[in-house]
Design a protein around this motif. Structure first.
Motif, mmCIF file in Angstrom:
data_model
loop_
_atom_site.group_PDB
_atom_site.id
_atom_site.type_symbol
_atom_site.label_atom_id
_atom_site.label_comp_id
_atom_site.label_asym_id
_atom_site.label_seq_id
_atom_site.Cartn_x
_atom_site.Cartn_y
_atom_site.Cartn_z
ATOM 1 N N SER A 207 -21.292 -4.828 6.265
ATOM 2 C CA SER A 207 -21.563 -3.688 7.132
ATOM 3 C C SER A 207 -21.203 -3.981 8.585
ATOM 4 N N MET A 208 -21.445 -5.200 9.044
ATOM 5 C CA MET A 208 -21.068 -5.578 10.405
ATOM 6 C C MET A 208 -19.564 -5.475 10.598
ATOM 7 N N ARG A 209 -18.831 -5.950 9.625
ATOM 8 C CA ARG A 209 -17.373 -5.911 9.723
ATOM 9 C C ARG A 209 -16.861 -4.474 9.680
ATOM 10 N N ALA A 210 -17.568 -3.624 8.922
ATOM 11 C CA ALA A 210 -17.095 -2.262 8.716
ATOM 12 C C ALA A 210 -17.176 -1.415 9.982
ATOM 13 N N HIS A 211 -18.170 -1.666 10.872
ATOM 14 C CA HIS A 211 -18.262 -0.787 12.038
ATOM 15 C C HIS A 211 -17.174 -1.055 13.067
ATOM 16 N N GLY A 212 -16.483 -2.189 12.965
ATOM 17 C CA GLY A 212 -15.271 -2.422 13.735
ATOM 18 C C GLY A 212 -15.460 -2.684 15.217
ATOM 19 N N ARG A 213 -16.682 -2.830 15.690
ATOM 20 C CA ARG A 213 -16.926 -3.051 17.106
ATOM 21 C C ARG A 213 -17.175 -4.513 17.456
ATOM 22 N N ASP A 271 -27.363 -0.969 6.915
ATOM 23 C CA ASP A 271 -26.465 -0.338 7.882
ATOM 24 C C ASP A 271 -27.155 -0.145 9.230
ATOM 25 N N GLY A 275 -25.693 -1.934 12.403
ATOM 26 C CA GLY A 275 -25.261 -1.084 13.503
ATOM 27 C C GLY A 275 -25.719 -1.595 14.849
ATOM 28 N N ALA A 278 -23.522 -3.891 17.088
ATOM 29 C CA ALA A 278 -22.462 -3.337 17.938
ATOM 30 C C ALA A 278 -22.892 -3.276 19.402
ATOM 31 N N GLN A 354 -13.665 -7.725 16.536
ATOM 32 C CA GLN A 354 -13.144 -6.371 16.441
ATOM 33 C C GLN A 354 -11.901 -6.306 15.558
#
Length: 380
Positions: A207-213, A271, A275, A278, A354
């Motif tokens: 989930s950390m990787r998925a938010h892309g920030r 999530d 989140g 970020a 990122q």
């Protein structure tokens, strides 16, 4: 008949992947597991990779395809969506279908009959150890399989990016100082040895990787405040009392964890915590999954030296450990995470960049230094 591939990497990697799936399924049968997906032969693996690679370089209405192929027959799928007519497995057909099947959890079913590979429809439910091929971005393919437990991230087998091939080293989790989260990410443990607390860290990493920030997650021992010596105080976003929604879910009876309601609640809480990473600064949770703070600024604690070197490994075949200065392993997040683990050797730091790079920092009692595990290939 299956045509010869024109993507050289497909021919190179297919025999290795064939061996992996054959061995995994043989081991599963010895453990008494049933309802296993068929192990694809090398020629099928080669054809699937070839078609998916060329499809990944096409575009449909200006968008690159993101698809997931699963090798199993329609009879082996649960509640499949069946096409009235079989479609040949071609890059053209994959590109045309991509907009309708790009959502997570949808697999295009592929099967072979009379020497011909065809697309038969879609499914959300697949068998244990089913061969899955994901098209993540142009030229980037990931071979994976469903875990025997059926829940959580699929286990990666190989990652192909153009002519760069990375085969996951299934023995990387046998290192004496390898953190337990690495064992779970590699996916080669049996359900009997599955560690639920580690599974949470795996899902948090995804989930950390998925938010892309980008972001940093620190995992510290429950009941200890020593880690606070390594952050700026007062912390702007300290949590009092500790937020325990995730911990409460993990304390529920194991029979409840197979229910979709529990799994959905777990994903939402994961999530939510991911989140927060970020936000500028580090998010801190205990090893019992309680949220302690976010936005924390890492500093070197009093009396400790600056970290001067770390050992870096990647769980792929042919990769050798290298010792580098932490500044050569990434930016500010990586440097501060290495310092935190150097000062708090009973903690773990998980850092997402990122650009998608992901590193797990732990203390190595064998090397007596911080160990940086590059795990990008396991999280795709």
């Amino acid at each position: 008949m299956i045509r010869k591939s024109t993507y050289a990497a497909a021919r190179t990697v297919a025999p290795v992947i064939e061996t992996h799936f054959a061995e995994q399924q043989a081991d599963a049968r010895l453990r008494g597991e049933e309802n296993l997906a068929p192990a694809p032969p090398a020629k099928v693996i080669e054809a699937l990779i070839d078609a998916a690679f060329w499809a990944s370089l096409r575009k449909e209405e200006g968008q690159s395809p993101k698809i997931s192929l699963a090798f199993l027959s329609p009879d082996q799928a649960s509640k499949p969506l069946l096409f009235a007519y079989r479609l040949p497995l071609t890059s053209h057909n994959l590109t045309k279908l991509a907009p309708g099947v790009e959502r997570p959890g949808i697999h295009l079913g592929v099967w072979m009959e009379k020497g011909e590979l065809y697309l038969w429809g879609t499914t959300r439910e697949i068998l244990s150890f089913c061969f899955v091929l994901d098209v993540s971005e142009p030229g980037l393919l990931v071979v994976k399989h469903r875990r025997a437990s059926g829940f959580g991230k699929f286990a990666n087998v190989a990652v192909l990016k153009g002519d760069d091939i990375k085969i996951i080293d299934e023995h990387s989790d046998t290192l004496p100082d390898c953190p337990a989260v690495m064992t779970s990410l590699l996916g080669f443990t049996t359900p009997a040895t599955w560690d639920d607390s580690v599974n949470v860290l795996v899902q948090l990493a995804v989930s950390m990787r998925a938010h892309g920030r980008g972001g940093t997650l620190l995992v510290v021992p429950a009941g200890s405040d020593k880690w606070q010596e390594s952050v700026v105080r007062p912390m702007p976003y300290a949590i009092t009392p500790a937020f325990s929604a995730l911990a409460d879910l993990m304390q529920q009876d194991k029979e409840d964890r197979s229910r979709s309601i529990w799994q959905g609640a777990l994903r939402r809480e994961i999530d939510g915590v991911a989140g927060l990473t970020a936000v500028d600064g580090a998010t801190v949770i205990s090893d019992q999954h309680e949220l302690l703070a976010f936005g924390a600024k890492i500093i070197r604690s009093d009396g400790n030296e600056l970290v001067e070197q770390i050992v870096v490994t990647e769980p792929v075949l042919g990769s050798e450990p290298v010792i580098v200065h932490p500044s050569n392993n990434g930016g500010t997040r990586h440097l501060s995470a290495a310092q935190f683990v150097h000062d708090n050797q009973d903690a773990i730091a998980m850092v997402a960049s990122q650009d998608g790079r992901f590193t797990i920092f732990s203390w190595s009692p064998c090397e007596m230094m911080v160990h940086a595990h590059r795990v990008d290939t396991l999280l795709l």
